[in-house]
Write a protein that holds these residues in place. Structure first.
Motif, PDB file in Angstrom:
ATOM      1  N   ARG A 112       0.848  -1.194   0.000  1.00  0.00           N
ATOM      2  CA  ARG A 112       0.000   0.000   0.000  1.00  0.00           C
ATOM      3  C   ARG A 112       0.878   1.236   0.000  1.00  0.00           C
ATOM      4  O   ARG A 112       2.062   1.178   0.351  1.00  0.00           O
ATOM      5  CB  ARG A 112      -0.914   0.018   1.219  1.00  0.00           C
ATOM      6  N   LEU A 140      -0.343  12.167  -4.165  1.00  0.00           N
ATOM      7  CA  LEU A 140      -0.767  10.773  -4.244  1.00  0.00           C
ATOM      8  C   LEU A 140      -2.184  10.662  -4.788  1.00  0.00           C
ATOM      9  O   LEU A 140      -2.499   9.766  -5.580  1.00  0.00           O
ATOM     10  CB  LEU A 140      -0.670  10.126  -2.860  1.00  0.00           C
ATOM     11  N   ASP A 141      -3.056  11.585  -4.398  1.00  0.00           N
ATOM     12  CA  ASP A 141      -4.429  11.559  -4.885  1.00  0.00           C
ATOM     13  C   ASP A 141      -4.473  11.714  -6.409  1.00  0.00           C
ATOM     14  O   ASP A 141      -5.292  11.085  -7.088  1.00  0.00           O
ATOM     15  CB  ASP A 141      -5.223  12.688  -4.219  1.00  0.00           C
ATOM     16  N   LEU A 144      -3.121   8.286  -8.069  1.00  0.00           N
ATOM     17  CA  LEU A 144      -3.871   7.040  -7.908  1.00  0.00           C
ATOM     18  C   LEU A 144      -4.742   6.728  -9.119  1.00  0.00           C
ATOM     19  O   LEU A 144      -5.093   5.565  -9.352  1.00  0.00           O
ATOM     20  CB  LEU A 144      -4.737   7.102  -6.645  1.00  0.00           C
ATOM     21  N   ARG A 145      -5.103   7.737  -9.909  1.00  0.00           N
ATOM     22  CA  ARG A 145      -5.890   7.455 -11.115  1.00  0.00           C
ATOM     23  C   ARG A 145      -5.058   6.717 -12.156  1.00  0.00           C
ATOM     24  O   ARG A 145      -5.605   5.970 -12.980  1.00  0.00           O
ATOM     25  CB  ARG A 145      -6.440   8.759 -11.700  1.00  0.00           C
ATOM     26  N   PRO A 148      -3.404   2.858  -9.588  1.00  0.00           N
ATOM     27  CA  PRO A 148      -4.419   2.621  -8.536  1.00  0.00           C
ATOM     28  C   PRO A 148      -4.048   1.499  -7.572  1.00  0.00           C
ATOM     29  O   PRO A 148      -4.676   0.441  -7.525  1.00  0.00           O
ATOM     30  CB  PRO A 148      -5.670   2.277  -9.348  1.00  0.00           C
ATOM     31  N   ARG A 150      -3.500   0.125  -3.588  1.00  0.00           N
ATOM     32  CA  ARG A 150      -4.331   0.313  -2.406  1.00  0.00           C
ATOM     33  C   ARG A 150      -3.705   1.300  -1.429  1.00  0.00           C
ATOM     34  O   ARG A 150      -2.470   1.400  -1.311  1.00  0.00           O
ATOM     35  CB  ARG A 150      -4.595  -1.019  -1.700  1.00  0.00           C
ATOM     36  N   THR A 151      -4.553   2.025  -0.697  1.00  0.00           N
ATOM     37  CA  THR A 151      -4.117   2.946   0.349  1.00  0.00           C
ATOM     38  C   THR A 151      -4.820   2.651   1.674  1.00  0.00           C
ATOM     39  O   THR A 151      -4.576   3.346   2.663  1.00  0.00           O
ATOM     40  CB  THR A 151      -4.424   4.398  -0.057  1.00  0.00           C
ATOM     41  N   LYS A 174      -9.723   4.745  -8.142  1.00  0.00           N
ATOM     42  CA  LYS A 174      -8.520   5.107  -7.399  1.00  0.00           C
ATOM     43  C   LYS A 174      -7.937   3.920  -6.643  1.00  0.00           C
ATOM     44  O   LYS A 174      -7.052   4.083  -5.810  1.00  0.00           O
ATOM     45  CB  LYS A 174      -8.816   6.259  -6.429  1.00  0.00           C
ATOM     46  N   CYS A 175      -8.435   2.738  -6.921  1.00  0.00           N
ATOM     47  CA  CYS A 175      -7.883   1.508  -6.357  1.00  0.00           C
ATOM     48  C   CYS A 175      -8.234   0.376  -7.304  1.00  0.00           C
ATOM     49  O   CYS A 175      -9.339   0.341  -7.863  1.00  0.00           O
ATOM     50  CB  CYS A 175      -8.436   1.227  -4.963  1.00  0.00           C
ATOM     51  N   LEU A 195       5.062   3.316 -10.496  1.00  0.00           N
ATOM     52  CA  LEU A 195       4.913   4.391  -9.514  1.00  0.00           C
ATOM     53  C   LEU A 195       6.263   4.723  -8.874  1.00  0.00           C
ATOM     54  O   LEU A 195       6.591   5.901  -8.665  1.00  0.00           O
ATOM     55  CB  LEU A 195       3.897   3.987  -8.442  1.00  0.00           C
ATOM     56  N   ARG A 232      -6.218  10.432 -16.985  1.00  0.00           N
ATOM     57  CA  ARG A 232      -5.044   9.956 -16.239  1.00  0.00           C
ATOM     58  C   ARG A 232      -3.801  10.746 -16.632  1.00  0.00           C
ATOM     59  O   ARG A 232      -2.982  11.110 -15.779  1.00  0.00           O
ATOM     60  CB  ARG A 232      -4.817   8.472 -16.516  1.00  0.00           C
TER      61      ARG A 232
END
Length: 633
Positions: A112, A140-141, A144-145, A148, A150-151, A174-175, A195, A232
């Motif tokens: 994560r 990070l927000d 995530l698109r 994606p 997990r957070t 976003k996940c 990432l 994205r």
């Protein structure tokens, strides 16, 4: 004052030297290309030394040294000794700011992304540090698109996995919902890898990939897919904008800024990778001795690179001034990186402009620090001086230890010891005591005094035992207080005096008591309280440490009481461990409802074996379960 070693006994070799005080404690650690030449500087006329250097030499009793093969080994030996012994005259980090990092928890089955502070843990992967946690979350927000991963917390992950349905983040893209198998292991690992590269500053491959996929989707008339890829791509480009472009994309270097005065220095570091600022760091150094700019710069480089930075060692370190022994540091960093590292002072160009920016950041940080610390330092120094005068102490009490007791109707008698050093709490030195010789159904004054005497005696005996040992074997009570303070009045003071006399320290350690009723301060051999003015910095400091010791004692007492109250007859039930017990109490609604339940109701818990359920009922009622033909209660 330290005596000069006999002529010819100091080797003309590289190494580290250590000054020790009369107690055997290391008070200063240094390094040298030549121990003989460096140490000779300390034995010059004290009037020719800087005032703080002269103070160190005066406080030292002995000097010793360790020789090594070269200057790089001397540098690392010095760092390790300073880290182990924390000598009072060496440069120290004085700010407690912990910069946030973006971490990927690679140790998890499905890693994560999260914001983390403090000590880094393996095998997590870290990026940063960043100036503010909200900056990480905003970036990070956006990412995530495109990536994606997990957070969510482990608990939420398990809950949705058990339920078989993903959370809202999956539906807003976003996940990728690894909790319910919406993504394969290979695809998830690929996202993590992409990432990581992006956060390292290698952004162009990500942009090219998204742009190519978007064009392919548009060519294939898959306009919805193309629109999602376009969004994205926009999110990634917006995230890139947050990483300031300061150099060509193939450059990796660190820029170190510095602001200082005679007593302290502020360092700021920008980490540039692939031409973008991917992290920043900063700290305040306390100069215990007189250091010029090059010596301060050497301390900054040592602090910055002694532990591997999250972003790795760069091939270039840009500095405002060359560090002392620059050749040693260059060799050291090159050995660490296993390729050549350059330490450079830029004279012109883009790197000079960036260095000026980082220097301005350091200056701003230093200005804020001095404004904040100036008043604090002055008030602490004033309070310690007032205490010395008011209590007629031989020296300012740089180390104060305060003791307090706590109990409930004579049960769970505990004591606390809290410490102030230089007027600031030193929580690593706090200690808790469980009183062994006192404790009845109801406590009286005599019990309070006896408990205080026991706790203070135990602390002092530990100190006496410690100082007889070699320094390396000494324990947690090796430093004596310069003022021993007890919470209470004359009775508690008399108990502390008896403790001091019992170990023969009554002539070495001053003692005082602070009574709550009128905030009066009592000392031995005086019927009247001492005159510590109301509202003074000295009285405020005493009140603060007294309140802290009371809080610490109450907290320990509450812990013991809760532990005792939660202990129950269920603890002895075979097969009922802590996890099962906690779940049983939660699902049954508490011990009272559990006691009222019938054996059959306990066996109804599908996760609780029948033998354990019967054991719970028997423990609560003190009689065996009445079993019928089918074994029912």
């Amino acid at each position: 004052m330290v005596e000069r070693p006999p002529a010819g006994t100091i080797p003309d070799l590289p190494g580290s030297y250590q000054f020790r005080d009369a107690e055997g404690r290391i008070i200063y650690v240094g390094k040298a290309k030549s121990l003989r030449q460096r140490l000779s500087n300390y034995f010059a006329d004290p009037r020719s030394l800087h005032v703080r250097t002269a103070q160190m030499v005066a406080a030292a009793e002995t000097v010793e040294w360790i020789t090594v093969r070269n200057e790089v080994e001397a540098l690392m030996l010095e760092y390790n000794l300073i880290k182990t012994h924390r000598p009072r005259f060496n440069v120290r980090l004085v700010d407690d700011k912990s910069y946030p990092y973006l971490a990927l928890t690679l140790g998890d089955e499905w890693p994560r992304a999260m914001v983390m502070r403090g000590k880094r843990k393996k095998p997590n992967r870290y990026f940063g540090p960043f100036a503010h946690a909200y900056a990480i979350r905003e970036t990070l927000d956006l990412l995530l698109r495109t990536f994606p991963i997990r957070t969510c917390t482990d608990g939420k992950f398990k809950r949705y996995a058990a339920g078989g349905r993903p959370c809202l983040l999956f539906h807003i893209e976003k996940c990728s919902a690894p909790c319910v198998g919406e993504v394969s292991r290979d695809d998830y690992d690929a996202m993590l890898s992409d990432l990581s590269r992006f956060l390292e500053g290698d952004t162009q491959p990500v942009l090219d990939n998204l742009r190519g996929r978007m064009n392919d989707a548009a060519t294939a008339l898959e306009f919805e897919a193309a629109a999602r890829l376009r969004d994205r791509l926009a999110s990634v480009e917006k995230a890139i904008e947050r990483q300031q472009m300061v150099a060509p994309t193939n450059e990796n270097f660190d820029v170190v800024g510095l602001a200082e005065d005679e007593l302290e220095a502020a360092a700021q570091v920008f980490h540039v990778r692939h031409g973008r600022v991917v992290g920043r760091n900063g700290f305040i150094l306390d100069k215990a001795l007189d250091l010029d700019t090059s010596e301060t710069m050497a301390e900054v480089i040592e602090q910055l690179y002694a532990d591997d930075p999250v972003v790795g060692l760069p091939s270039l370190v840009v500095v405002p001034a060359e560090p002392a022994d620059v050749d040693i540091f260059t060799r050291w960093l090159s050995e660490r990186r296993e390729t050549s590292v350059e330490i450079r002072v830029p004279r012109r160009g883009d790197k000079r402009e960036l260095l000026e920016t980082v220097n301005r950041n350091a200056t701003d940080t230093f200005t804020r620090h001095r404004l904040k610390r100036g008043s604090d330092h002055n008030s602490r120094a004033k309070a310690l001086h007032q205490l010395q005068e008011a209590l007629d102490l031989p020296e300012a009490p740089l180390r104060i230890e305060c003791f307090d007791m706590s109990h409930l109707q004579g049960t769970d008698y505990v004591g606390s010891m809290v410490v102030l050093e230089d007027g600031l709490p030193k929580k690593s030195e706090y200690r808790r005591f469980k009183v062994r010789t006192v404790g009845g159904r109801y406590a009286g004054d005599s019990d309070d005094f006896a408990a205080m005497e026991e706790v203070v005696t135990r602390r002092l005996k530990a100190y006496v035992a410690d100082r007889e040992l070699p320094l390396a074997q000494r324990g947690k009570f090796q430093y004596p207080p310069q003022l021993l303070l007890v919470d209470g009045g004359k009775g508690q003071l008399a108990a502390a005096v008896r403790a001091l006399e019992s170990v023969g320290l009554d002539s070495e350690i001053p003692v005082a008591a602070l009574a709550k009723r009128f905030e009066e301060v009592f000392v031995p051999d005086s019927e009247q309280p001492m005159e510590v003015p109301r509202g003074s910095d000295a009285l405020f400091m005493l009140q603060r440490i007294r309140d802290e010791s009371h809080r610490f004692a109450i907290g320990y007492h509450r812990t013991l009481r809760e532990k005792r109250s939660t202990a129950s007859v269920l603890d002895d039930v075979v097969g009922l461990g802590p996890t099962r017990k906690k779940r049983l109490l939660a699902e049954a609604g508490g011990i009272a409802k559990l006691r009222a339940a019938e054996p059959g109701e306990l066996r109804a818990f599908s996760w609780l074996p029948d033998a354990v359920a019967d054991g719970v009922w028997e423990a609560l009622h003190g009689i065996p379960v009445a079993r019928g033909p089918a074994g029912a209660g």
